[in-house]
Design a protein around this motif. Sequence first.
Motif, PDB file in Angstrom:
ATOM      1  N   GLY A   9       3.579  10.093  -9.462  1.00 20.14           N
ATOM      2  CA  GLY A   9       3.316   9.907 -11.149  1.00 20.14           C
ATOM      3  C   GLY A   9       2.325  10.917 -11.238  1.00 20.14           C
ATOM      4  N   GLY A  10       1.619  11.760 -10.411  1.00 27.15           N
ATOM      5  CA  GLY A  10       0.291  12.784 -10.215  1.00 27.15           C
ATOM      6  C   GLY A  10       1.272  13.951 -10.187  1.00 27.15           C
ATOM      7  N   ALA A  11       2.296  13.709  -9.691  1.00 27.32           N
ATOM      8  CA  ALA A  11       3.554  14.822 -10.253  1.00 27.32           C
ATOM      9  C   ALA A  11       3.894  15.059 -10.808  1.00 27.32           C
ATOM     10  CB  ALA A  11       4.057  14.393  -8.337  1.00 27.32           C
ATOM     11  N   ALA A  12       4.086  14.102 -11.705  1.00 26.24           N
ATOM     12  CA  ALA A  12       4.800  14.169 -12.492  1.00 26.24           C
ATOM     13  C   ALA A  12       3.962  14.181 -14.173  1.00 26.24           C
ATOM     14  CB  ALA A  12       5.539  13.106 -12.619  1.00 26.24           C
ATOM     15  N   ARG A  13       3.032  14.355 -13.640  1.00 29.75           N
ATOM     16  CA  ARG A  13       2.031  15.087 -14.545  1.00 29.75           C
ATOM     17  C   ARG A  13       1.904  16.130 -14.224  1.00 29.75           C
ATOM     18  NH1 ARG A  13      -0.205   9.838 -13.664  1.00 29.75           N
ATOM     19  NH2 ARG A  13      -1.375  10.504 -12.488  1.00 29.75           N
ATOM     20  N   ALA A  14       1.746  16.745 -13.269  1.00 30.36           N
ATOM     21  CA  ALA A  14       1.463  18.350 -13.123  1.00 30.36           C
ATOM     22  C   ALA A  14       2.765  19.094 -13.021  1.00 30.36           C
ATOM     23  CB  ALA A  14       1.343  18.680 -12.147  1.00 30.36           C
ATOM     24  N   GLY A  15       3.701  18.170 -13.392  1.00 34.74           N
ATOM     25  CA  GLY A  15       5.278  19.125 -13.835  1.00 34.74           C
ATOM     26  C   GLY A  15       5.607  19.343 -12.578  1.00 34.74           C
ATOM     27  N   THR A  16       5.408  18.702 -11.062  1.00 32.83           N
ATOM     28  CA  THR A  16       5.997  19.208 -10.238  1.00 32.83           C
ATOM     29  C   THR A  16       6.831  18.026  -9.590  1.00 32.83           C
ATOM     30  OG1 THR A  16       4.619  18.852  -8.253  1.00 32.83           O
ATOM     31  CG2 THR A  16       4.796  20.937  -9.735  1.00 32.83           C
ATOM     32  N   THR A  17       7.716  17.847  -8.451  1.00 35.75           N
ATOM     33  CA  THR A  17       8.212  17.277  -7.737  1.00 35.75           C
ATOM     34  C   THR A  17       7.813  16.260  -6.876  1.00 35.75           C
ATOM     35  OG1 THR A  17       9.474  17.935  -6.669  1.00 35.75           O
ATOM     36  CG2 THR A  17      10.307  17.432  -8.175  1.00 35.75           C
ATOM     37  N   ALA A  33       0.699  -1.314  -0.094  1.00 35.96           N
ATOM     38  CA  ALA A  33      -0.029  -0.235   0.427  1.00 35.96           C
ATOM     39  C   ALA A  33       0.971   1.290  -0.269  1.00 35.96           C
ATOM     40  CB  ALA A  33      -0.486   0.080   1.413  1.00 35.96           C
ATOM     41  N   LEU A  34       2.016   0.703   0.575  1.00 35.09           N
ATOM     42  CA  LEU A  34       2.955   2.510   0.676  1.00 35.09           C
ATOM     43  C   LEU A  34       3.689   2.431  -0.444  1.00 35.09           C
ATOM     44  CD1 LEU A  34       4.102   2.214   4.337  1.00 35.09           C
ATOM     45  CD2 LEU A  34       2.838   3.817   4.230  1.00 35.09           C
ATOM     46  N   LEU A  35       3.789   1.202  -0.950  1.00 38.16           N
ATOM     47  CA  LEU A  35       4.326   1.761  -2.277  1.00 38.16           C
ATOM     48  C   LEU A  35       3.427   2.270  -3.634  1.00 38.16           C
ATOM     49  CD1 LEU A  35       7.246   1.135  -4.246  1.00 38.16           C
ATOM     50  CD2 LEU A  35       6.166  -1.480  -4.312  1.00 38.16           C
ATOM     51  N   HIS A  36       2.850   1.663  -3.045  1.00 40.38           N
ATOM     52  CA  HIS A  36       1.476   2.161  -4.850  1.00 40.38           C
ATOM     53  C   HIS A  36       1.319   3.385  -3.873  1.00 40.38           C
ATOM     54  CE1 HIS A  36      -2.341   1.640  -6.635  1.00 40.38           C
ATOM     55  NE2 HIS A  36      -2.672   2.179  -5.955  1.00 40.38           N
ATOM     56  N   GLU A  37       0.802   3.820  -2.757  1.00 43.33           N
ATOM     57  CA  GLU A  37       0.735   5.156  -3.211  1.00 43.33           C
ATOM     58  C   GLU A  37       1.748   6.378  -3.414  1.00 43.33           C
ATOM     59  OE1 GLU A  37      -0.086   5.640   1.682  1.00 43.33           O
ATOM     60  OE2 GLU A  37      -2.001   5.556   1.400  1.00 43.33           O
ATOM     61  N   ARG A  38       3.127   5.900  -2.977  1.00 42.62           N
ATOM     62  CA  ARG A  38       4.606   6.754  -3.290  1.00 42.62           C
ATOM     63  C   ARG A  38       4.596   6.995  -4.909  1.00 42.62           C
ATOM     64  NH1 ARG A  38       9.723   7.917  -0.675  1.00 42.62           N
ATOM     65  NH2 ARG A  38       8.004   8.011   1.459  1.00 42.62           N
TER      66      ARG A  38
END
Length: 140
Positions: free
Chosen positions: A124-132, A114-119
């Motif tokens: 992935g969400g941050a990469a799509r938004a152009g942030t870290t 679960a922790l790995l999935h959340e990370r």
Amino acid sequence: MAVFGVLAAALGAVGLVAPDAHLSMLGLPAPAGRGSGDHTPAFVTASAMAAFNMGVYYVLAALADWRAFFRWTVPFRLLTCAVFTAAVAGGRAPEAFIGIAAWEGLGALATGTALLHERRAAAGGAARAGTTAAPDRADA
């Protein structure tokens, strides 16, 4: 984490209130009488109190969303799985302890997964938004 905490606290409470029922739940017979030097009740009490406290810690960590605590549980639950499995294999513990070992091992794997999935989802969400991805809180 919260579910595990509630279950651990509940099982600990059972052991404190009804030690023979606690032994039975572990697949261990409760002796009809106790011989001199039998400290089974003391060890059941200690184990039950530890389970109760641990359950409360898990619930509080879940309520606080304390990710660092979640991560810390993974290697220690795997260690518990290994120790209990080795105790059964070495004849130091009854076969019923394999169930406890499995509970700990599967719980560690579920938490780690679960922790790995959340990370990964956060990255992935941050990469799509152009942030870290934001790191865990400083207090975690």
